[in-house]
Design a protein around this motif. Structure first.
Motif, PDB file in Angstrom:
ATOM      1  N   THR A 129      10.147 -23.198  -1.758  1.00 17.94           N
ATOM      2  CA  THR A 129      10.826 -23.198  -3.192  1.00 17.94           C
ATOM      3  C   THR A 129      12.231 -22.966  -3.017  1.00 17.94           C
ATOM      4  O   THR A 129      12.523 -22.547  -1.853  1.00 17.94           O
ATOM      5  N   GLU A 130      12.754 -23.069  -3.713  1.00 22.52           N
ATOM      6  CA  GLU A 130      14.437 -22.697  -3.896  1.00 22.52           C
ATOM      7  C   GLU A 130      14.582 -21.116  -3.658  1.00 22.52           C
ATOM      8  O   GLU A 130      13.932 -20.303  -3.971  1.00 22.52           O
ATOM      9  N   GLN A 131      15.618 -21.086  -2.721  1.00 15.41           N
ATOM     10  CA  GLN A 131      16.016 -19.902  -2.080  1.00 15.41           C
ATOM     11  C   GLN A 131      17.286 -19.671  -2.568  1.00 15.41           C
ATOM     12  O   GLN A 131      18.378 -20.629  -2.966  1.00 15.41           O
ATOM     13  N   VAL A 132      17.851 -18.239  -2.560  1.00 13.17           N
ATOM     14  CA  VAL A 132      19.281 -18.087  -2.621  1.00 13.17           C
ATOM     15  C   VAL A 132      19.778 -16.887  -1.554  1.00 13.17           C
ATOM     16  O   VAL A 132      19.103 -16.113  -1.191  1.00 13.17           O
ATOM     17  N   VAL A 133      20.829 -17.346  -0.906  1.00 12.67           N
ATOM     18  CA  VAL A 133      21.429 -16.565   0.270  1.00 12.67           C
ATOM     19  C   VAL A 133      22.938 -16.612   0.331  1.00 12.67           C
ATOM     20  O   VAL A 133      23.738 -17.467   0.190  1.00 12.67           O
ATOM     21  N   ASN A 134      23.471 -15.282   0.046  1.00  8.08           N
ATOM     22  CA  ASN A 134      25.136 -15.157  -0.278  1.00  8.08           C
ATOM     23  C   ASN A 134      25.583 -16.108  -1.577  1.00  8.08           C
ATOM     24  O   ASN A 134      26.359 -16.701  -1.371  1.00  8.08           O
ATOM     25  N   GLY A 135      24.445 -16.293  -2.262  1.00 10.69           N
ATOM     26  CA  GLY A 135      24.970 -16.798  -3.460  1.00 10.69           C
ATOM     27  C   GLY A 135      24.779 -18.417  -3.462  1.00 10.69           C
ATOM     28  O   GLY A 135      24.956 -19.057  -4.444  1.00 10.69           O
TER      29      GLY A 135
END
Length: 146
Positions: A129-135
């Motif tokens: 699934t979609e992820q968010v790392v450092n924005g």
């Protein structure tokens, strides 16, 4: 007539200008200011940039698309086509070029939200699934060799 070839070192700066311009127009609206800043820092990090293999799509002498890979060509790191040239097969030509250079059975990418439908059309499938790392928002994807 569009031609695709590996970029020469002096052409990388022009490629980065295209990457940033397209990112600001199509990708940045899906990111927080933190994510946009993180992307900008990444494409200006010398150690990151030196690890990439760069290819460009040229319409005569004009650079209209860029793809960059790492990990011996198995991972797409940057993939941008000038908006005036979207839906003309340039992205497909760039992808075919890097696939010809890559000898692995699987190619991966961390797709931005904007590019997910493009990658699906090019034969990639989501692996998570979609992820968010450092924005930075991304969906991990892969494409098996056909």
């Amino acid at each position: 007539m569009v031609t695709v070839r590996e970029l020469k070192p002096p052409e990388i700066q022009t490629a980065l200008c295209l990457v940033w311009r397209v990112f600001e127009e199509y990708e940045s609206p899906d990111y927080t200011p933190e994510g946009t800043e993180e992307f900008y820092k990444t494409i200006h990090e010398p150690s990151f940039l030196s690890s990439l293999r760069w290819y460009g799509a040229f319409l005569q002498e004009k650079l209209v698309g860029v793809i960059a890979t790492r990990s011996e060509g198995t991972h797409i790191t940057l993939f941008f086509v000038d908006g005036a040239y979207h839906r003309q097969g340039i992205g497909k030509m760039l992808l075919q070029t890097v696939q010809e250079k890559c000898h692995a059975d699987t190619m991966t990418v961390n797709s931005s939200p904007y590019a997910v439908p493009v990658y699906h059309k090019l034969g990639f499938r989501d692996t998570d699934t979609e992820q968010v790392v450092n924005g930075l928002r991304f969906t991990p994807m892969e494409r098996k060799r056909q």
